[in-house]
Scaffold this active site. Structure first.
Site, mmCIF file in Angstrom:
data_model
loop_
_atom_site.group_PDB
_atom_site.id
_atom_site.type_symbol
_atom_site.label_atom_id
_atom_site.label_comp_id
_atom_site.label_asym_id
_atom_site.label_seq_id
_atom_site.Cartn_x
_atom_site.Cartn_y
_atom_site.Cartn_z
ATOM 1 N N CYS A 116 0.790 -1.226 -0.199
ATOM 2 C CA CYS A 116 0.037 0.030 0.029
ATOM 3 C C CYS A 116 0.767 1.180 -0.042
ATOM 4 O O CYS A 116 0.470 2.216 -0.434
ATOM 5 C CB CYS A 116 -0.904 -0.040 1.112
ATOM 6 N N HIS A 279 -4.049 7.110 0.936
ATOM 7 C CA HIS A 279 -4.143 5.559 0.348
ATOM 8 C C HIS A 279 -5.354 5.288 0.643
ATOM 9 O O HIS A 279 -6.129 5.158 1.700
ATOM 10 C CB HIS A 279 -2.998 4.673 0.896
ATOM 11 N N ASN A 309 -9.879 -0.733 -3.179
ATOM 12 C CA ASN A 309 -8.536 -0.292 -2.601
ATOM 13 C C ASN A 309 -7.389 -0.962 -3.700
ATOM 14 O O ASN A 309 -7.675 -2.276 -4.256
ATOM 15 C CB ASN A 309 -8.435 -1.140 -1.344
HETATM 16 O O1 UT7 Z 1 -4.793 -1.486 1.898
HETATM 17 C C1 UT7 Z 1 -4.390 -2.182 2.717
HETATM 18 C C2 UT7 Z 1 -4.600 -1.948 4.092
HETATM 19 N N1 UT7 Z 1 -5.653 -2.403 4.748
HETATM 20 C C3 UT7 Z 1 -6.582 -1.968 5.878
HETATM 21 O O2 UT7 Z 1 -6.526 -0.579 5.879
HETATM 22 C C4 UT7 Z 1 -7.897 -2.491 6.024
HETATM 23 C C5 UT7 Z 1 -8.237 -2.093 7.263
HETATM 24 N N2 UT7 Z 1 -9.309 -3.011 7.798
HETATM 25 C C6 UT7 Z 1 -10.621 -2.764 7.380
HETATM 26 O O3 UT7 Z 1 -10.801 -1.846 6.575
HETATM 27 C C7 UT7 Z 1 -11.678 -3.531 8.035
HETATM 28 O O4 UT7 Z 1 -11.282 -4.131 9.031
HETATM 29 C C8 UT7 Z 1 -12.392 -4.514 7.283
HETATM 30 C C9 UT7 Z 1 -13.093 -3.788 6.239
HETATM 31 C C10 UT7 Z 1 -11.293 -5.315 6.518
HETATM 32 C C11 UT7 Z 1 -13.408 -5.322 7.892
HETATM 33 O O5 UT7 Z 1 -14.176 -4.643 8.735
HETATM 34 P P1 UT7 Z 1 -14.601 -4.691 10.178
HETATM 35 O O6 UT7 Z 1 -15.578 -3.965 10.599
HETATM 36 O O7 UT7 Z 1 -13.244 -4.830 10.980
HETATM 37 O O8 UT7 Z 1 -15.214 -6.270 10.101
HETATM 38 P P2 UT7 Z 1 -14.605 -7.715 11.016
HETATM 39 O O9 UT7 Z 1 -13.305 -8.367 9.965
HETATM 40 O O10 UT7 Z 1 -14.515 -7.385 12.361
HETATM 41 O O11 UT7 Z 1 -15.898 -8.616 10.666
HETATM 42 C C12 UT7 Z 1 -17.019 -8.444 11.284
HETATM 43 C C13 UT7 Z 1 -18.135 -9.522 10.806
HETATM 44 C C14 UT7 Z 1 -17.462 -10.963 10.990
HETATM 45 O O12 UT7 Z 1 -18.643 -11.751 11.234
HETATM 46 P P3 UT7 Z 1 -18.761 -11.868 12.779
HETATM 47 O O13 UT7 Z 1 -17.569 -13.036 13.368
HETATM 48 O O14 UT7 Z 1 -18.926 -10.817 13.675
HETATM 49 O O15 UT7 Z 1 -20.128 -13.046 12.650
HETATM 50 C C15 UT7 Z 1 -16.984 -11.155 9.839
HETATM 51 O O16 UT7 Z 1 -17.052 -12.706 9.396
HETATM 52 O O17 UT7 Z 1 -18.337 -9.364 9.339
HETATM 53 C C16 UT7 Z 1 -18.084 -10.458 8.521
HETATM 54 N N3 UT7 Z 1 -17.519 -10.307 7.358
HETATM 55 C C17 UT7 Z 1 -18.328 -10.034 6.247
HETATM 56 N N4 UT7 Z 1 -19.771 -10.060 6.172
HETATM 57 C C18 UT7 Z 1 -20.176 -9.982 4.804
HETATM 58 C C19 UT7 Z 1 -16.078 -9.967 6.790
HETATM 59 N N5 UT7 Z 1 -16.241 -9.564 5.735
HETATM 60 C C20 UT7 Z 1 -17.525 -9.782 5.190
HETATM 61 C C21 UT7 Z 1 -18.223 -9.384 3.882
HETATM 62 N N6 UT7 Z 1 -19.352 -9.555 3.818
HETATM 63 N N7 UT7 Z 1 -17.424 -9.142 2.956
#
Ligand code: UT7
Length: 352
Positions: A116, A279, A309
């Site tokens: 990134c 970014h 992204n």
């Molecule tokens: O460019 C590289 C650098 N990357 C970043 O800066 C990314 C930084 N992180 C993020 O942007 C966020 O953490 C994400 C967008 C990746 C994820 O969002 P979050 O709010 O942190 O969600 P989470 O990973 O805590 O997941 C919450 C829930 C989980 O379900 P349970 O365990 O609560 O039942 C996941 O399984 O959302 C679920 N989940 C999804 N649901 C529907 C994860 N991905 C998805 C999806 N669709 N695509």
């Protein structure tokens, strides 16, 4: 010492638009979840077998070269940043040289693997080469063809929905002494959490960093056969993984720090920033950073809703779009900042 200016900028995004609703058809996800958590509505995917990271980089480069008012033969060095190269090796730098038809010039080509923050790292390296007088016209490219290497099953949804394909390029040119151009750049890294945002296979790690995890290595074989095993392929260990919340937490801490560091070096304040191009990792991260730094809406440029992204390509694509939209004029203060895998992060402050 010379100065370094962006003399030309170009971007290329593939035609194929993939909406959140399209992804709903192949995995258990929803438009609502993706928009709420990331701000992404759609992304672009390159055309399989016809487009690659290199060809997209070449299309963006041709525009940047034309806008810089130079010819391809005037380019005296190439820097290519990507995490989704056409080949494991050689890197995309030499492939880009070939794609542009300038192998005859036999210029150097350097590949950057800082994910990134690859574009910010590349800009900083190019700046040193130009300021020292070593090169006059450096072509810097950030390009990604993520769509070829993502897990489109529900297991991969936490990563796959975020990423998109595309490329951005700039021609960096030597300016006269005293001309401002790039004012400050700062690069950082902390490898403590290297595996928390990573694609570890294929690789030479042999399980070393990860304890005794079984990657299906043929133990009876004394030599070879460890880069890629059947087990890695069968069990989907060949896809990127990300501990999203940890990355998020670190990102919202490091973005403001490194932006303020740049401003402090240049003796400037947040109010002096005409436009911040962060970014494009997640709209919520950009909004958080904006809030911490108390920046106005007009001072921050986001286009993640359209392109997702695009890793090393995200800053040059957004910078190019902002410039094309008339959001940047000569003399404006532009701040670029990135955080990502490694973790690596950095910022560049420049007078347009
Ligand atoms: O460019 C590289 C650098 N990357 C970043 O800066 C990314 C930084 N992180 C993020 O942007 C966020 O953490 C994400 C967008 C990746 C994820 O969002 P979050 O709010 O942190 O969600 P989470 O990973 O805590 O997941 C919450 C829930 C989980 O379900 P349970 O365990 O609560 O039942 C996941 O399984 O959302 C679920 N989940 C999804 N649901 C529907 C994860 N991905 C998805 C999806 N669709 N695509």
């Amino acid at each position: 010492m010379y100065s370094t200016k962006i003399a030309g900028i170009g971007k290329y995004v593939p035609d194929k638009e993939v909406t959140n609703h399209d992804l709903e058809k192949v995995m258990d996800t929803s438009d609502e979840w993706i928009q709420e958590r990331t701000g992404i509505k759609s992304r672009r995917y390159g055309e399989k077998h016809k487009e690659t990271t290199t060809t997209m980089g070449a299309r963006a480069s041709e525009i940047a070269i034309e806008r810089a008012g130079v010819s391809k033969e005037d380019i005296d060095f190439i820097i290519f940043a990507t995490l989704s190269p056409d080949y494991y090796f050689p890197g995309c730098g030499v492939l880009l040289q070939r794609e542009l038809g300038i192998t005859g010039t036999e210029i150097g080509a350097l590949d950057i693997r800082n994910q990134c923050s690859g574009f910010v790292y590349g800009l900083t390296v190019a700046d040193q080469f130009i300021k020292s007088g070593m090169y006059k016209n450096i072509l810097l490219v950030g390009a990604e063809m993520h769509s070829m290497g993502l897990d489109f099953s529900t297991e991969g949804r936490g990563v796959t929905v975020i990423f998109g394909d595309g490329a951005g390029a700039v021609v960096l040119q030597r300016g006269p002494e005293g001309h401002e151009g790039i004012l400050a750049s700062h690069l950082h890294s902390d490898g403590t959490h290297a595996e928390e945002l990573a694609m570890i296979n294929p690789g030479s790690h042999g399980g070393y960093h990860l304890g005794k995890e079984n990657f299906g290595y043929p133990e009876d074989k004394e030599y070879g056969g460890i880069f890629l095993t059947d087990k890695m392929v069968e069990e989907g260990m060949i896809f990127p993984n990300m501990t999203g919340q940890l990355v998020f937490k670190k990102a919202v801490q490091k973005f403001p720090e490194v932006i303020l560091e740049a401003l402090q070096t240049a003796g400037l304040k947040t109010k002096d920033i005409k436009i911040l191009i962060p970014h494009q990792a997640n709209l919520r991260i950009a909004q958080f950073v904006q809030k911490i730094l108390k920046l106005e809406d007009r001072q921050v440029y986001n286009n993640i809703d359209k392109f997702g992204n695009t890793t090393a390509a995200s800053i040059p694509i957004a910078l190019c779009e902002a410039w094309e939209d008339g959001r940047i004029d000569n003399g404006d203060l532009v701040c670029l900042a990135a955080f990502g895998s490694g973790f690596t992060w950095g910022s560049v402050l420049l007078k347009w």
